[in-house]
Each structure stands twice: as structure tokens, then as C-alpha cells.
Design an enzyme around this catalytic site. Structure first.
Site, short mmCIF file in Angstrom:
data_model
loop_
_atom_site.label_atom_id
_atom_site.label_comp_id
_atom_site.label_asym_id
_atom_site.label_seq_id
_atom_site.Cartn_x
_atom_site.Cartn_y
_atom_site.Cartn_z
CD GLU A 178 12.56 -0.72 13.84
OE1 GLU A 178 13.20 -0.38 12.83
OE2 GLU A 178 11.93 -1.79 13.92
CG ASN A 212 12.41 0.86 0.97
OD1 ASN A 212 11.21 0.65 0.87
ND2 ASN A 212 13.16 0.30 1.91
CB ALA A 252 -0.94 0.02 1.21
N GLY A 253 2.12 1.18 0.28
CA GLY A 253 2.94 2.39 0.39
C GLY A 253 3.17 3.06 -0.96
NE ARG A 269 12.87 5.61 1.65
CZ ARG A 269 13.32 4.66 2.45
NH1 ARG A 269 14.62 4.52 2.66
NH2 ARG A 269 12.49 3.80 3.03
NE ARG A 286 4.82 -4.57 -36.28
CZ ARG A 286 4.02 -3.81 -37.02
NH1 ARG A 286 4.37 -3.47 -38.25
NH2 ARG A 286 2.87 -3.38 -36.52
#
Length: 459
Positions: free
Chosen positions: A155, A228, A11-12, A16, A333
Site C-alpha cells: 500500500e 470514490n 457493499a460500501g 466520500r 411523451r
């Protein structure tokens, strides 16, 4: 076996990436990242896949189609908030849910299967997929207790100096007991600097409730790469290319320069095919044994027969038979169908046309909307004039016909079996079998006329 479900986080916006294209739709080796993830999940025995979409939702749905169900995350309020959007689909189901990010295109079904099996074996309420790296900067660190279970995830910005030296990192992929997941998600707070609901907080809440949390460490850190930005995208492309090429080489394909050969994940190549440098092969292409491809050839969605050679050419959405010679600099093609032993030479364009066995279009010709029989020779500069400004029309050239150089075949028209068309002719009527058709102005020579032109120029 315990029933298994999957949630894909897609969903993000991916700011970046600095792109108009929604992040998870950026391709890696020709396939969007999120489709790589879903393709690997489809190899597992799952009850369902639910993809959480937000920005670009309709395009993601269009790309994945019926491979997944979808839920909308209207506001991007963190990974925990994203997962809870799937509550209506999954909250009452018994079993295990695996949560995977849609920007991790290198994850394999084998790793995901190993994670699920380890989770079941451990009897954990949650299991984190981890990896070790020499440079864990920016990643959440996995802190284990004396029993080797996960104590917490810290984190990078919150880690102590000692914790920052830990090389085991959280990859962002998890397994959860399904009912426990949705129960605990309701307890997750957004009391943080971002004001978001984080999925890793579920781990902390489970530990506080004395539930077992395990970690399964993959041996391949590269596989866990999350994309990201464009730098990570290029890294994923390079790693995927290497993986695909090595798989083909192990299966008996010669790739002369793997660093400069690009083969998509859905391509099937049989033994003893040779791929020269600079090739780009994508889509649902199948290349049969002993074919030679390259150099600098681009192929997409083609079936290529045994012993065929294609050099420095482009072929798309077409069927190419056995022992065919194409190129250099030919363009095949969509909807071309080339029979066995056909020859397509330099600067020839074939579009929506069939050529039967042993027919030849050696150079500088356009064959569009045509049915060409066996053993036909089409001379240099021949054009099937298929378009009248509004509609396309069919040209038929029957077996054993010979088309002289610089001929225009104005469709709809049929060139009969065994007939000849004289060089330089413009044909707008059917040619009977075994006939010679000449359609050009009779040559006239005007003696000394060139001298008069030169004299006029001087005067």
C-alpha cells in the site's frame, strides 16, 4: 474450459460521494456504475455472478434484478470480509473466480476476458489486474520478483521511497482459484490500523505458501478507474462518453461535436446518422440510418426511423417512423406512435397517441390519448380534452379530416373521415364523415359600443 464465476463488491456506503444515493448506483452516461460492471461480466461465459451488497441493498437488487444473485455484508469490515460472504455459493466449486469492484464502470469485457485467459495460461492460484501510471499516488504498488511473478502488493502508505517510484499499481480486480480463495480467506487477519480484512492479504498468504501469483497488466489505465467521489465520477463520465462516441463514429455516425454529445451505452445508431451538439440520448434508443438529431435534443427509449429529423425537442418511450419532422421545441411523451412522414411542429405535445402516415400537427397543440388517421391536418392551438378530472378518454380523428385552429375536441369523441371542424369550435359530439362541424357562438357586432365603454372610463 475451466468454469468461471464472478463476485462483484458493492457493499460500501461511499461516504466520500456525500450523497443520499448509494455509491454504486450513481450513473455514468445514464447507467448505474454497478450495472456497467455486471453488463460487462454478462458478456463473458460465466457460471454465475454474485453481488455483495450492504448499504442500499434493496435498491441494488432492484436495479440488477435477475442478472445476479446477492449476498449481504451486514458490517463493512473490508474487501476480504466482503468476498467471504459469497462462501456458501462458491466454496466447493471447481474453477476460477474473478473479483471486481462495483465502482469500476469503465472496465470492459475484453480486458476481463484477457485477465481470465492469462490466469489460466499461467496456472496461477491468483492473478492481479495491474496498470501503469505516471502518478501512482494513493495506489498499492505491485512488486514483482525476478521471474516476473507478483512478490507482494504494498500500500502507498507502507511503501519505501524506492517502492513509491514503481508505476505499476493494483487495480483491485483479481482472479483466483476458487477453492483456494475461500480456504486462504479464513487465514486473513484484521490486525491493521483499520481493523478490516483485506483481500490483497490473500496474495501475501499465497506467496508464503509458495503458490504462484501472477499479474496481468492492462494497457489502458483509464479503464481501471475506481469512483470514490464526485471528481472521479466526472472523470468516468468523460472517459465513457469519449469511448461511446468514438465507437459510433468508427461505425459511420457523424457526431459534430463529440465533447458536447451524450450517448448512453445501450443506444444503437446506424450509419449516416448526424448528431448535432447538445444532444442527450439514453436508454434503449435505436436510431435508423440518415436520421438527423439535434441540436439540444433529449431522447430516451425511442425507436426513430430512417430520414427522420428531430430538432431541439424531447422524446421519451415512443416510436417514431420514417421521414418524420419533429420540432423545434416539441415534446413527444411516452407511448406516442408517429407514422411515416408525420410532421410535429413547434410547441406541440404528443402523449399516448398514434398519428398515421402524413398527418400534421404543426404548432401549439396538445394531442393526448388520441388515434389520428392518415393525411389529417390539425390546426394551431388544437386540444384533445382527454381528462374529466377522474378518467382519461379517447379522441379518434379519422383519415383526411381537417381540424381548424383553436379547436377543443372533448373526449370521448370521433371526428369522421374527410370531415372539417371549423376554427374556434368546441366539439363534444361525434362528427360524421365529410361533414362540416361548427360549434361556436354566433358573432354579434354592437355598433358604437366601444365609445360608450371609453366614456364610462373617463367619467
Amino acid at each position: 474450459m475451466t468454469k468461471r464465476y464472478a463476485i462483484v463488491l458493492a457493499a460500501g456506503q461511499g461516504t466520500r460521494m456525500k450523497s443520499k444515493l448509494y455509491k454504486v448506483l450513481h450513473p455514468v452516461m445514464g447507467t448505474p456504475m454497478v450495472e456497467h460492471v455486471v453488463n460487462q461480466l454478462n458478456l463473458l461465459q460465466l457460471e454465475s455472478i454474485t453481488t455483495v451488497v450492504g448499504f442500499g441493498a434493496e435498491k441494488v437488487k432492484e436495479q440488477l434484478g435477475d442478472q445476479s444473485s446477492f449476498v449481504i455484508q451486514e458490517e463493512q469490515l473490508g474487501t476480504g470480509h466482503a468476498v467471504i460472504q459469497a462462501e456458501d455459493f462458491l466454496k466447493d466449486k471447481e474453477g476460477t473466480t474473478i473479483v471486481v469492484c462495483g465502482d469500476t464502470p469503465l472496465l470492459t469485457s475484453q480486458t476481463l476476458e484477457d485477465l481470465l485467459n492469462y490466469h489460466d495460461q499461467e496456472g496461477a492460484k491468483a492473478t492481479v489486474l495491474t496498470a501503469k501510471t505516471d502518478d501512482p499516488s494513493g495506489y498499492g504498488r505491485v512488486i514483482r520478483n525476478q521471474a516476473d511473478d507478483v512478490e507482494r502488493i504494498v500500500e502507498h502508505k507502507d511503501a519505501s521511497d524506492v517502492e513509491k517510484n514503481i508505476g505499476e499499481i493494483n487495480t483491485g480486480t483479481y482472479c483466483f482459484d476458487n477453492k483456494t480463495l475461500f480456504k486462504v480467506l479464513k487465514q486473513v487477519s484484521n490486525n491493521n490500523s483499520q481493523g478490516e480484512y483485506y483481500l490483497p492479504d490473500v496474495i501475501q498468504l499465497l506467496k508464503q505458501a509458495n503458490e504462484k501469483v501472477s499479474a496481468f497488466q492492462t494497457s489502458n489505465f483509464d479503464e481501471t478507474l475506481g469512483v470514490n467521489d464526485r471528481i472521479a465520477l466526472s472523470q468516468a463520465e468523460k472517459l465513457m462518453k469519449k469511448r461511446i462516441n468514438e465507437t459510433h463514429m468508427k461505425n459511420g455516425v457523424t457526431i459534430i461535436d463529440p465533447d458536447n454529445s451524450y450517448i448512453g451505452p445501450e443506444v444503437v445508431i446506424e450509419q449516416d446518422v448526424v448528431i448535432h451538439p447538445g444532444c442527450v440520448i439514453n436508454g434503449k434508443t435505436i436510431i435508423k440510418s440518415d436520421a438527423v438529431i439535434g441540436p439540444n435534443t433529449e431522447i430516451r427509449n425511442c425507436h426513430i426511423g430512417e430520414n427522420t429529423t428531430i430538432r431541439q425537442s424531447v422524446a421519451t418511450d415512443s416510436k417514431i417512423g420514417k421521414s418524420v419532422q419533429i420540432g423545434p421545441f416539441a415534446h413527444i411523451r411516452p407511448q406516442a406512435d408517429l407514422g411515416d412522414e408525420v410532421k410535429i411542429g413547434n410547441f406541440v405535445e404528443i402523449k399516448k397517441s398514434s398519428l398515421d402516415k402524413n398527418s400534421k400537427v404543426s404548432h401549439l397543440s396538445y394531442i393526448g390519448d388520441a388515434e389520428v388517421g392518415k393525411d389529417v391536418n390539425i390546426g394551431c392551438g388544437t386540444i384533445t380534452v382527454n381528462y374529466d378530472g377522474e378518467n382519461k378518454h379517447l379522441t379518434k380523428i379519422e383519415d383526411d379530416a381537417f381540424i381548424g385552429c383553436n379547436s377543443n375536441l372533448i373526449a370521448p369523441v370521433t371526428i369522421g373521415k374527410g370531415s372539417y371542424v371549423a376554427a374556434g369550435s368546441t366539439i363534444n359530439k361525434n362528427v360524421p364523415s365529410d361533414a362540416l362541424s361548427i360549434a361556436r357562438v354566433k358573432q354579434t357586432n354592437k355598433e358604437d359600443y366601444a365609445k360608450k365603454i371609453k366614456k364610462t372610463k373617463k367619467d
